[in-house]
Design a protein around this motif. Sequence first.
Motif, short mmCIF file in Angstrom:
data_model
loop_
_atom_site.label_atom_id
_atom_site.label_comp_id
_atom_site.label_asym_id
_atom_site.label_seq_id
_atom_site.Cartn_x
_atom_site.Cartn_y
_atom_site.Cartn_z
N THR A 81 0.87 -1.19 0.00
CA THR A 81 0.00 0.00 0.00
C THR A 81 0.89 1.23 0.00
O THR A 81 2.10 1.12 0.04
N ASP A 82 0.26 2.38 0.00
CA ASP A 82 1.03 3.61 0.12
C ASP A 82 1.45 3.79 1.57
O ASP A 82 0.96 3.12 2.47
N GLY A 85 -1.58 4.69 4.33
CA GLY A 85 -2.47 3.61 4.69
C GLY A 85 -1.75 2.44 5.34
O GLY A 85 -2.32 1.67 6.09
N SER A 258 -1.98 26.51 -0.76
CA SER A 258 -3.01 25.52 -1.07
C SER A 258 -2.56 24.58 -2.17
O SER A 258 -2.92 23.40 -2.18
N SER A 259 -1.72 25.05 -3.10
CA SER A 259 -1.16 24.12 -4.09
C SER A 259 -0.24 23.13 -3.40
O SER A 259 -0.22 21.94 -3.71
N VAL A 261 -0.40 22.01 -0.36
CA VAL A 261 -1.18 21.00 0.36
C VAL A 261 -1.75 19.98 -0.60
O VAL A 261 -1.70 18.78 -0.38
N GLU A 262 -2.29 20.47 -1.72
CA GLU A 262 -2.92 19.56 -2.67
C GLU A 262 -1.92 18.56 -3.23
O GLU A 262 -2.16 17.37 -3.29
N ASN A 265 -0.67 15.92 -0.71
CA ASN A 265 -1.56 14.79 -0.49
C ASN A 265 -1.58 13.82 -1.66
O ASN A 265 -2.02 12.70 -1.53
N ALA A 266 -1.12 14.28 -2.82
CA ALA A 266 -1.29 13.45 -4.02
C ALA A 266 -0.13 12.49 -4.26
O ALA A 266 -0.21 11.65 -5.13
N ALA A 269 4.33 11.16 -7.56
CA ALA A 269 4.17 11.40 -9.00
C ALA A 269 3.54 12.76 -9.31
O ALA A 269 3.72 13.29 -10.40
N GLU A 270 2.81 13.33 -8.33
CA GLU A 270 2.16 14.61 -8.55
C GLU A 270 2.95 15.76 -7.94
O GLU A 270 2.51 16.91 -8.00
N LYS A 409 3.19 18.00 9.61
CA LYS A 409 2.31 18.41 8.53
C LYS A 409 1.28 19.43 9.04
O LYS A 409 1.09 20.48 8.44
#
Lengths: 440, 312, 310
Positions: A81-82, A85, A258-259, A261-262, A265-266, A269-270, A409
Amino acid sequence: MRGTRVGRKATGLIGIAAAAALALSACAGGGSTPPTAELSEDPVTLRFTWWGNDVRTAATEDVIAAFEAEYPNITIQPQFTDFGGYWDKLATETAANDSPDIIQMDEKYISTYGGRGALLALNELGDAIDLSEFPDSAISTGTMDGALYGIPVGLTSYSMMANPVLLAAAGVAMPDDESWTWDDLSEAGAAVSASGGGNVFGVQSWGFSDGDLKNFARQHGEDLYNDEGEVSVSVETLTEWWTYLKGMTTSGVTPPPSSTVEKQNAGLAESFTATNTAAFGPWWNSQLTALTDASGTPMELLRIPTTADAEEGSAYYKPSMYWSVSSRTEYPAEAALFLDYMLNTEEAADLLGTDRGVSANEKIRAYIEPNLSETDKAVVAFLDDLADVVGDAPALTPPGGSAVDSLLKQYTEQVLFGQATPAQAAEGFIKDLSASIAAA
Amino acid sequence: MTDTQTRPAADQAKHLPDVRSGPVARGNRKALKRASGRSTRKAVLKHIMLTLTGLVMLYPVLWLVVSSLRPTDEIFRNPGLVISNLEFSNYSDGWTTLSSPFSVFLLNSTLVVVGCIVGNLVSCSMAAYAFARLKFSGKRGWFVVMLTTIMLPIHVIIVPQYIMFSQLGWVNTFIPLILPKILATDAFFVFLMVQFIRGIPRELDEAARLDGCGHPRIFAQIMLPLMTPALATTAIFTFIWTWNDFFSQLLYLTKPEMYTVPLALRAFMDATSATSWGPLFAMSVVSLIPIFLIFLFGQRFLIAGISTTGGK
Amino acid sequence: MSALGELRTIGHRKVAGSSKEKNENKAAYLFLLPWFLGLAIITVGPMLASLYLSFTKYNLLQPPEIIGFGNFERMLGDERLHNSLGVTFVYVFVSVPVQLGLALALAVVLNRGLRGLSFYRSVFYLPSLLGSSVAIAVLWKQVFGTQGLVNVFIGLFGAEGHGWISDPSTALSTLIILNVWTFGAPMVIFLAGLRQVPQMYLEAAEVDGASKWQRFLRITLPLLTPIIFFNLVLQIIHAFQSFTQAFIISGGNGGPADSTLFYTLYLYNRGFANFDMGYASAMAWFLLLIIGVFTAINFWASKYWVFYDD
C-alpha cells in the motif's frame, strides 16, 4: 506485569464484560515463543508487506518470483500500500494477531513495534541470516536493548533534488553544494520563480518529513530526540526553521500554500519535482530514480544547504528502511531464508536496484556499483561523497514518536496559512510530540 | 406526533396529489384549469425553480457518470454533460487496476450485505414480535433500553469490540460485520417492526391463539406474511447502509482479497496517485449502481420507512 | 409515532395487566434471545469494557495499565482535541440547521398540490442515499479540487479558482455542503408530517381571511414542531458521528491544518494509528457525554417550542 494483575482484577468485577476482559488478558500473554529455526519440507506461505510506488512494487515482485523459483515449496504473498495507509493497517493487523510474516519497517516505528514485542529478535535466529558483510554501525540502527528487530535494507541521506533544465531556463547556475547556504537557496529559488510566471517555482515546500527537521536541527547543534527518547529540539531552532519557510512562501519562492497542500496529499508522481514545476525539492537521495522516471528530467542531487556557522557532521546516513519479521510468525526459518536471499544474493541485488537505498551490505554494494543505471550510480556516489562529512546517526525515534510526521504536517500547514506564528507552532509541536511519546 | 400507521389511508390520499392516481388527481387537474392565468404562471415558475434545484443537486452525480465515459485528460477540461465519443476503457482499466478484479469486491460486498439482511430480518422481527405482542416481565424497561441503543455512538463500543473479535481470530472474516445483525443490534429495525405490528389487528392472531396455535406458529405463519412491507423496508435499508458502510469494514477487513467495494475504492484512490481519474470515476459509478437500482425499485418502502422512523 | 415520541410518552403509559401466563413470559424471552445476546455481547459488554479502558493506558500489544483519570486530564490539555471539538461543533451547528431549513422549505413547496410530487421527491431524496458512500466523497474531492468542477464554472465567469479542499479556511465548508446536500431524508419526514396537518384548520383560517404566510406561520408550523424536533435530534446525533466523508476527503488526517479533523477522526487516529486505545476510549465516552447533553438540552428546550396536539 503489575498492570496485568490490576487489569484482570478490575475487569473481573464487571461480570457482563467477561468476554472483553478475557480478550484483554489474553493480550497479556504476549511475548515471543522461542522460534524453531527448522526449514519445513511442506508448502509454506509467507505474507510479505511493504509500502512504495509502482517501480518498487514491480522490482519486489520480480525478486519474489526469483526466490519462489529457487525454493518451490515457499510461496510469498505480497501485500503493498502507500505509506499513509500502511501504518493504520499494520497497527490493526498486529493488534489482531494477524500481522504479515515479513514487514518492511521504518525508523519511526521500529521502537514502537520492537519495544512492545511485536517483532522477532533476529539475532536469536543464529546464523540463518548472514550479517557478516554489514558494518556494525548499520546493524546498531536496528538494535534495541540488545535485540535486532530490523536489518537495515539500505542507506540513504537527505538531499536537495535540483532540476537542471528549469535552472538553465531561468539562467541560474547550478549551485556549489559544498558551500551553499540557505540564503543561496532562496536567492536561486527567487530567480526561478521570477522567470516561472506563476507556473514554475523555485523550491518545493518542505516541513512534511522528520528528515527536513533533523538536518536543520543538527546544523544548529541539536537533534530531534536525545538518547533518553525525549524531544530535544529547541523552540528557537524550530521557530527559525518555520520562519525561513514562511518567508520563502510569502516571497513566492515556494508555491502558494493551497497548491502545496494539494500536491503533498497526491504523492510523489504529482509533486512539484516530479511534474517539473519546482527547481529544487527536498527528498531522500534514494528517490532520485523514481523522480527522474516520473519527471523525465535527469535530476541532480545536492547536499542540504547549511548556514555559515553550521555544526560539523550535520548530515547523516539513515537506514532507508528495515526488514523485520513478526514475532508471531509460524515460519521464522523460512522468513529468515527469504531475508537472507534479499540481503545477500547478487540476483536479488540486480533486481532491487537502489530504490530502497544503497545496500548496507558492503560486498553487495561493491558488486552492484558497476552494473547500476546512471541515476543509481549517482545515488551511490552521493552517499560516498558524503562519507567524510557525515556525523553519528541520530537517536532512534522513541515509541510514540511515529506521530511526528502528522504533527509536522499539521503545524507546517498552520504556519503556511498564517494560522499560527512560527513560534506558536514550535511550542505546540514540541508539546504534542512529547505528549504522544509520554502516552506510548 | 401522530401515528402514521393508524391513520386511515384515504385520509392521507386526500393530501397526496399524485398525478397517476385516479379521481383525486383528475380533480386537481380540473382545479388547475379553472385557476386564473396568474396562478398558472406561478405554478410554472415553481416547476422551473424546483427543476433547477434538482438539476444543481444531481449535477455532480451526472457529471461523475459522464466523466467516467471520457478519456482522463478530458475530464477536468469539460464541465458539461455532453459526450462526444464514448470511452469504455475506463471501465475495463478500473476493473483490473487493483490486485484482484473489481468483481471480487462486488462479490464480497454482496456476501456481507446478504448476511446482514438475513440477520436483521430474522432477529429483528423476532424481537419486534415479542415487544409488540407478548407480555413479559420488565417489558417496558427493556423497550426503553432498546430505544436508547438506537442513539448510541458506535465509537463507545468499537475498541473493545475490535479487541474481542481480533482475539477470536475473526479479523479478515465477515463475521464481525454480520454477527451484530444476527443478534438484532440494529434496534432501529426492531422499532420499525414494532410500529408495524401494532398496526396489524389483534383479532387475527387472537383467533389463531384460540385455535391452539403456539407463538412460534403465529409468528411464522400469520405475522411474518402480514409484515412483508416492513420486512421489505428493513431489507432495503440494510442493503443501502451496509453497502455504504465504511468504518467497520475499514477496521475489520485488511487483506486486499477480503476488501469490500468502499475499501477497494479507497485503495484505488491511494494506488493511483491522482493520475487516473477516469478509471476511479468508472469504479465509483459501478459502486453506486446497486444503490441506484434499489432506489428505483424500492422507493415506496424507503419513503414509508423514513416517514415512520426517521432513518436516512 | 417515532422512536423519540415513544421515549417521550412512555412515562405516562399504563402497564397493561400483570403477566398472568408464565408461558407467554417464556416465549417472549425466547423470541428476544438474539436481542438479549446482542445487547450483552455486542453493546453493553463492550461499553463497560471501554469505560474500564478509558481509565487505563493501553497500547493493544501490552496489558492495560490503570492510570485513574490520567486520560481525562490529558484531554484537558490536548489542543488538537479542543480543535477537533471546535471543528465538529461548527459542522453540526451549521450544517444541521441549514439542512433542515432547506428540507422544510422544499417540503412545504412540494406539499401544495403540485404535479409531479413523486418525481421531485425522488430527485431530492436520492442524494441522501448516496451521500455517505465513499464514491461520493471521491467525487466531492474532485468537484472542489483546484482543477475541479466548481472552479471550472467559476472560471466561466472569469473569476479566479480556489483550492477549496486544500485551503483550511474553506475545507470544512465543502463537508458542510455535502451534509446539506443530503437534505432529502428529513424532507420526506416533513412531507409525511405536513400531510397530517388537518385540512379543516387551514380552510377555517382561510375563511377568516388569513394570508398563506399567516396560515403557515400560525397553523402549519406549530403543528409541525414535533417533526422538526424529531429531525433536529436525529440529525444532530447523526452529524456528531460523521466520519467517512472527512476521512476520505482529507486522506485520513483531517488536514489541511486540522481544519477537517472531526472528533471521530481524531479518535480513530489516536486509537488505531497511534495505539492509544485507553485515550481513544476516554474520548469515546466523552463523545457519548456530549451527545447525551445536547439531546437532553434538546428535550428540555422542546417544552418551550414544541407543540403537542395530543
